[in-house]
Structures are given as structure tokens and as C-alpha cells.
Design a protein around this motif. Structure first.
Motif, mmCIF file in Angstrom:
data_model
loop_
_atom_site.group_PDB
_atom_site.id
_atom_site.type_symbol
_atom_site.label_atom_id
_atom_site.label_comp_id
_atom_site.label_asym_id
_atom_site.label_seq_id
_atom_site.Cartn_x
_atom_site.Cartn_y
_atom_site.Cartn_z
ATOM 1 N N LYS A 20 0.868 -1.183 0.000
ATOM 2 C CA LYS A 20 0.000 0.000 0.000
ATOM 3 C C LYS A 20 0.905 1.233 0.000
ATOM 4 O O LYS A 20 1.665 1.447 0.945
ATOM 5 N N HIS A 21 0.813 2.034 -1.043
ATOM 6 C CA HIS A 21 1.676 3.219 -1.101
ATOM 7 C C HIS A 21 0.891 4.442 -1.553
ATOM 8 O O HIS A 21 1.244 5.136 -2.508
ATOM 9 N N VAL A 56 -1.617 9.298 1.755
ATOM 10 C CA VAL A 56 -2.034 9.695 3.105
ATOM 11 C C VAL A 56 -1.294 8.915 4.171
ATOM 12 O O VAL A 56 -0.718 9.481 5.098
ATOM 13 N N ARG A 57 -1.296 7.597 4.053
ATOM 14 C CA ARG A 57 -0.670 6.755 5.066
ATOM 15 C C ARG A 57 0.740 6.378 4.659
ATOM 16 O O ARG A 57 1.130 6.455 3.491
ATOM 17 N N LYS A 58 1.538 5.939 5.635
ATOM 18 C CA LYS A 58 2.886 5.460 5.342
ATOM 19 C C LYS A 58 2.799 4.237 4.450
ATOM 20 O O LYS A 58 1.828 3.476 4.489
ATOM 21 N N HIS A 77 3.066 0.648 3.449
ATOM 22 C CA HIS A 77 2.999 -0.521 4.325
ATOM 23 C C HIS A 77 2.441 -1.711 3.560
ATOM 24 O O HIS A 77 1.877 -1.566 2.470
ATOM 25 N N GLU A 128 -4.522 -1.379 10.951
ATOM 26 C CA GLU A 128 -3.571 -0.391 11.441
ATOM 27 C C GLU A 128 -3.877 1.000 10.884
ATOM 28 O O GLU A 128 -3.941 1.183 9.678
ATOM 29 N N THR A 129 -4.033 1.954 11.783
ATOM 30 C CA THR A 129 -4.216 3.342 11.374
ATOM 31 C C THR A 129 -2.856 3.946 11.051
ATOM 32 O O THR A 129 -1.805 3.376 11.385
ATOM 33 N N ASN A 130 -2.879 5.110 10.432
ATOM 34 C CA ASN A 130 -1.621 5.788 10.139
ATOM 35 C C ASN A 130 -0.882 6.147 11.427
ATOM 36 O O ASN A 130 0.343 6.064 11.507
ATOM 37 N N TYR A 131 -1.643 6.518 12.469
ATOM 38 C CA TYR A 131 -1.019 6.855 13.758
ATOM 39 C C TYR A 131 -0.304 5.639 14.329
ATOM 40 O O TYR A 131 0.796 5.752 14.870
ATOM 41 N N LEU A 185 0.887 3.053 12.587
ATOM 42 C CA LEU A 185 2.057 2.780 11.751
ATOM 43 C C LEU A 185 3.205 3.721 12.082
ATOM 44 O O LEU A 185 4.360 3.295 12.230
ATOM 45 N N GLU A 186 2.884 5.017 12.215
ATOM 46 C CA GLU A 186 3.911 6.007 12.565
ATOM 47 C C GLU A 186 4.506 5.699 13.931
ATOM 48 O O GLU A 186 5.726 5.755 14.138
#
Length: 392
Positions: free
Chosen positions: A44-45, A48-50, A52, A67-70, A72-73
């Protein structure tokens, strides 16, 4: 997730590459698989999100949460922070013996650690199960609450039942704390509850550190800032809360057995104790049950046996009049400590005398109150005297 397995069995970590262009170039035409369930993963690229990996059907036996972006970060920053202090640190380490994938795994000085950076609410049963599984493989679980879940950390906090589960205490030498981590600042916050009035409202002290420390012995000095707030709460409890429906049985019991209205309960009820956090029921309520069951009708100069007090207390737990907190990460101390601490507080204010570890003697009779104003005045006298003893 950031780590996947290639067809040849080697691992590929997205955190090893700085730019999206590098990742897209290196992964082009490759197939990746989950190290736990071996199912195919997709990259997934989006913007918005990292970048992953994700399961094609969003299902994996080793993980039940999206997993949310928060998250993952946070997981990435947590890994970087721990790796900086220990090179035996692995991101998204799969543990075959328990079929779990730790966010971050570390080995240090013959101790294994599994770090869980939790940003979403999970059932109590799931929290306890995952904790037990790690411990069954002699891995110490370190549950870290995403700071986003707590908001601004202030001297007065409100903790949900889910957040209370993060309270940890591994040895008797350290006070209990909740550990949080902020991905934006890469800081760890050690939150020490000092006193709770009810099931959520809690005064805290906090220590902030750039590095994680196992068994931190930050003996912060509890401040008496909660005193006036608690006296106001106790006054409101007498005037208002004692009349609420949840207090019906206690109110009925108090009037029938003690021959007094619940609003005029003795000032000796509602005292701060260090192990307050072990009991979910508000301090005034659980101490009222204990005092009415084991002390109120005890004749002056008669003895009080601790085993009998414990037995009465356990009966109230069994009958659901008192609720004990389930705290999977508390490895030292129990609600029984809170009971003994309360008896010792009664010793400090001159209501009881301690003769042996299991025998106390009643040396002071409760003051009868003719008004709520008189009761509130005595509440202040008793609390201020106890705090003076504690601080001296």
C-alpha cells in the motif's frame, strides 16, 4: 505492517528505505508474504498513510486489528527509539510458539520483551489473553498506550476501564504507572496515578523521557493538590450522590443496620490509600462497606481480626457490591494491600490501634453527626490530620 517475507524466505523491511521511489523500484514484480500466516501481502503506497504491507483480505491469525496511520507512525518511531539503545531489536517479530506478532521485539540481558503499541480499544479478554501468551513463552509484554488516546496529559485525568489495563508494576520497589509514547515527539511518558475519587477521575504525576527504561524507579512525591477537590467531592457525595439509585442497597443497609442515614456516614470513611488503584469501586463506597461490616458495631476496646475483615470484603466482592480491577500487568500488590493500608490509616487518625499484623483494636468511637455541615467539618479535620501524619 512494515516487514514481509520474500519467496526465497528472506525478510524485507520498508523502514530500510527512505523514499517511496526506492520502495517502488525495489518491490516491482516481487511477491511478498506474511511471516505469520504466509498469505500473500499487497503493498500500500498511497499519499495519506505510510507505505505498508496489508493482507489481501485484511485477515491474519497473528493480528486482529487494522492499522491506522497513527499506529504505523508510532510503531516505526518506537522501533527507531528502541533500536538506538539496543541493537537486538526487531520490528514486527513473529513468535511461532504463541502465534503473535509483536510490534517491536527486544532481547537484552537474558530478558525478552514484546512491545505492543496500542492505539485502538480491544476487549479486556483479548488484552489478558495476549499478555498471558507472551508470559507463557517467558517474554515480558510492554504495553504502550498511544498518547493520542489520552490527549493532553494534565494533573487531573480521566481514565477509561480500557486505559486502566495499561497500569503496570513489575516489582514492589516501583510505583505503578501507565506508559505512553508519542510518535510526533518520540517521547515516553510515565504516568503515575496518585489518587482516584471515583472510577475514572484520577490525580497523577508524570515523568517524560527520551528513552524507554524497564522498571523505572521514579519515586515522584505525591502532591496534596487533590485535597480540596476531594473534600468538595465528599461533601457532594453526602448531599447528592448518597441519594442516587446505585447507592440504594448501601443506603438501605446503612439505615437498617447502623441506624443512621448514609449521608451522615463516619468521617473515618473515605481515606486515601496507596493501593487505591486495585479497586474499581469508588473509595467512599468500598470503605463504607468495610467499615460498616467490620468496624462500626465493634465495641470500644474490642479487637478486629484482619482475616475476618478480608472475609467480609470478599463476600461483598462476590455479591457485586465491590468490584476489583483486573490489571494483568500488575505483578506486585493486590486489593488486600488496600484493605490493610486503610486499617493503618485508621490507626494514624487514632481510630484503631495495631497490636499485631493481623489484630487491631478499636480505641475511638465514631462521632455522631446531627447535620451535614457538622459531618463535612469533621471530614476536613480527619483528612488534614491524616495528610499531616503522612507528610511528616
Amino acid at each position: 505492517m512494515f516487514v514481509a517475507k520474500r519467496k526465497d524466505g528472506t525478510f524485507f523491511s520498508l523502514l530500510d528505505w527512505k523514499t517511496r521511489e526506492d520502495v517502488e523500484h525495489l518491490t516491482k514484480g516481487e511477491q511478498f508474504f506474511c511471516p505469520a500466516c504466509h498469505r500473500t501481502l499487497q503493498l500500500k503506497h498511497g499519499q495519506v498513510r505510510k507505505v505498508h504491507f496489508a493482507h489481501m483480505n485484511d485477515s491474519c491469525n497473528a493480528s486482529t486489528e487494522s492499522e491506522t496511520n497513527y499506529h504505523l507512525e508510532g510503531k516505526a518511531k518506537l522501533y527507531e527509539s528502541l533500536l538506538h539503545s539496543n541493537d537486538k531489536t526487531t520490528l514486527e517479530h513473529y513468535i511461532p510458539s504463541t502465534n503473535q506478532r509483536a510490534d517491536v521485539y527486544m532481547e537484552r540481558e537474558n530478558q525478552k520483551y514484546a512491545f505492543e503499541f496500542q492505539c485502538s480499544t480491544i476487549p479486556k479478554s483479548e488484552f489478558s489473553k495476549r499478555t498471558r501468551l507472551y508470559e507463557s513463552s517467558r517474554i515480558k509484554p510492554i504495553w504502550i498506550l498511544g498518547k493520542e488516546k489520552l490527549g493532553n496529559i494534565q494533573p487531573l485525568m480521566k481514565f477509561s476501564p480500557f486505559q486502566w489495563q495499561f497500569l503496570q508494576r513489575h516489582t514492589p520497589r516501583i510505583p505503578p504507572y501507565i506508559l505512553t509514547f508519542c510518535p510526533k515527539t518520540s517521547l515516553f511518558h510515565y504516568i503515575y496515578p496518585t489518587f482516584s475519587f471515583n472510577t475514572s477521575t484520577t490525580y497523577i504525576s508524570t515523568v517524560t523521557r527520551k528513552v524507554w527504561i524497564d522498571n523505572p524507579n521514579y519515586m515522584t512525591t505525591p502532591t496534596p493538590s487533590w485535597k480540596e477537590h476531594f473534600l468538595h467531592y465528599k461533601k457532594k457525595w453526602r448531599y447528592v450522590y448518597s441519594l442516587y439509585k446505585p447507592q440504594h442497597y448501601l443506603r438501605k443497609y446503612c439505615y437498617a443496620k447502623m441506624n443512621i442515614p448514609l449521608s451522615l456516614f463516619p468521617a473515618e470513611i473515605g481515606l486515601p490509600v496507596p493501593s487505591f488503584y486495585t479497586i474499581h469501586t469508588p473509595v467512599i463506597e468500598w470503605q463504607a462497606w468495610l467499615y460498616f461490616d467490620s468496624i462500626f458495631h465493634t465495641p470500644l476496646h474490642s479487637i478486629i481480626h484482619v482475616p475476618t475483615v478480608m472475609q467480609n470484603f470478599k463476600r461483598r466482592i462476590k455479591n457485586s457490591q465491590i468490584t476489583i480491577r483486573e490489571l494483568p500487568l500488575i505483578k506486585a500488590g493486590s486489593y488486600e494491600d488496600a484493605i490493610v493500608e486503610y486499617l493503618n490509616a485508621l490507626v494514624s487518625i487514632g481510630a484503631l490501634k495495631r497490636e499485631t499484623p493481623v489484630v487491631y483494636r478499636k480505641i475511638k468511637k465514631e462521632l455522631p453527626f446531627s447535620s451535614l455541615e457538622e459531618a463535612c467539618k469533621q471530614d476536613r479535620i480527619v483528612l488534614e490530620y491524616l495528610m499531616h501524619i503522612i507528610q511528616s
